[in-house]
Design an enzyme around this catalytic site. Sequence first.
Site, PDB file in Angstrom:
ATOM      1  N   MET A  39       4.805  -2.797   6.846  1.00 47.59           N
ATOM      2  CA  MET A  39       3.437  -2.453   6.451  1.00 47.59           C
ATOM      3  C   MET A  39       2.525  -3.645   6.716  1.00 47.59           C
ATOM      4  O   MET A  39       2.963  -4.796   6.715  1.00 47.59           O
ATOM      5  CB  MET A  39       3.409  -2.105   4.954  1.00 47.59           C
ATOM      6  CG  MET A  39       4.279  -0.924   4.598  1.00 47.59           C
ATOM      7  SD  MET A  39       4.278  -0.552   2.828  1.00 47.59           S
ATOM      8  CE  MET A  39       2.770   0.382   2.702  1.00 47.59           C
ATOM      9  N   ASP A  40       1.277  -3.367   6.944  1.00 50.47           N
ATOM     10  CA  ASP A  40       0.254  -4.411   7.115  1.00 50.47           C
ATOM     11  C   ASP A  40       0.354  -5.169   8.433  1.00 50.47           C
ATOM     12  O   ASP A  40      -0.321  -6.172   8.612  1.00 50.47           O
ATOM     13  CB  ASP A  40       0.296  -5.456   5.982  1.00 50.47           C
ATOM     14  CG  ASP A  40      -0.069  -4.855   4.642  1.00 50.47           C
ATOM     15  OD1 ASP A  40      -0.885  -3.923   4.627  1.00 50.47           O
ATOM     16  OD2 ASP A  40       0.455  -5.332   3.632  1.00 50.47           O
ATOM     17  N   GLY A  42      -0.426  -4.012  11.332  1.00 52.73           N
ATOM     18  CA  GLY A  42      -1.438  -3.583  12.288  1.00 52.73           C
ATOM     19  C   GLY A  42      -1.012  -2.447  13.200  1.00 52.73           C
ATOM     20  O   GLY A  42      -1.566  -2.282  14.288  1.00 52.73           O
ATOM     21  N   LYS A  43      -0.055  -1.639  12.754  1.00 51.21           N
ATOM     22  CA  LYS A  43       0.413  -0.539  13.606  1.00 51.21           C
ATOM     23  C   LYS A  43      -0.698   0.445  13.927  1.00 51.21           C
ATOM     24  O   LYS A  43      -0.872   0.839  15.076  1.00 51.21           O
ATOM     25  CB  LYS A  43       1.571   0.205  12.922  1.00 51.21           C
ATOM     26  CG  LYS A  43       2.850  -0.601  12.806  1.00 51.21           C
ATOM     27  CD  LYS A  43       3.972   0.236  12.210  1.00 51.21           C
ATOM     28  CE  LYS A  43       3.703   0.676  10.804  1.00 51.21           C
ATOM     29  NZ  LYS A  43       3.554  -0.440   9.847  1.00 51.21           N
ATOM     30  N   GLU A 115       2.229   6.775  12.127  1.00 54.45           N
ATOM     31  CA  GLU A 115       3.089   7.036  10.954  1.00 54.45           C
ATOM     32  C   GLU A 115       4.299   7.880  11.338  1.00 54.45           C
ATOM     33  O   GLU A 115       4.735   8.758  10.597  1.00 54.45           O
ATOM     34  CB  GLU A 115       2.288   7.740   9.839  1.00 54.45           C
ATOM     35  CG  GLU A 115       1.012   7.019   9.417  1.00 54.45           C
ATOM     36  CD  GLU A 115       1.256   5.759   8.590  1.00 54.45           C
ATOM     37  OE1 GLU A 115       2.427   5.319   8.489  1.00 54.45           O
ATOM     38  OE2 GLU A 115       0.267   5.205   8.068  1.00 54.45           O
TER      39      GLU A 115
END
Length: 228
Positions: A39-40, A42-43, A115
């Site tokens: 998480m976090d 930058g995907k 996602e």
Amino acid sequence: MARPLPGPDDDPRRGCAATRGADGRPLHAAALRFFWGPMDCGKSTMALQMNHNHARQGRRGLVTTRIDRSLGPQVTTRIGLAHAAIEVTDGLDLRDLVNDAWAEGVRVDYLICDEASFYDLEHVEQMADLVDNYDVDVYAFGLATDFRSCLFPAARRLFELADSVARIQVEVLCWCGREGLLNARVIDGRVVREGEQVVIGDTVDTADVRYQVLCRRHYRAGELGPRD
Ligand SMILES: [Zn+2]
């Protein structure tokens, strides 16, 4: 320029044949690419940047997501970007999205699947089908592992099937300064290791559930740092 519309009765090999030259080599090698990270990292930002870059070159794409942090049909990013997206629901067939677009005369060159670790296994198979039989590029973005540090089923399948797999190179640091690797689920200030694989708090911070990216050492030790 409209592409031929594959129908359910078409020979599934037709798409492959159509993309090969006289010498049998692929004229355009569509690919399934999986970009992963904690998480976090930058995907979603990278997903939207990729969409922008391809669109600027005249390519047409669709953006899909599932359980985005906004809980709406859009891809949102932690740095404030947003883009309309198609919500991937249980029964949705990604190939239908492409077929429907083609039926309306809208070309589809690629899919951006954000996602993707929350998608069903069938959706990953459909991604492979889009690449192999529709000549559509698929770029999937998602987490590799859940809060227990186990692979999401869809992520595992992407690792198995993708033409290329890349770890996103934006580093997220653990509180100790080491590279963040794993997503810890934190309830009442403690790291938990049991529970549903996906809960609403996965994408929207709530009072009850939050997530913190930790290095492997501190994930395994369950240590959240001095501020916790
Ligand atoms: Zn650490």
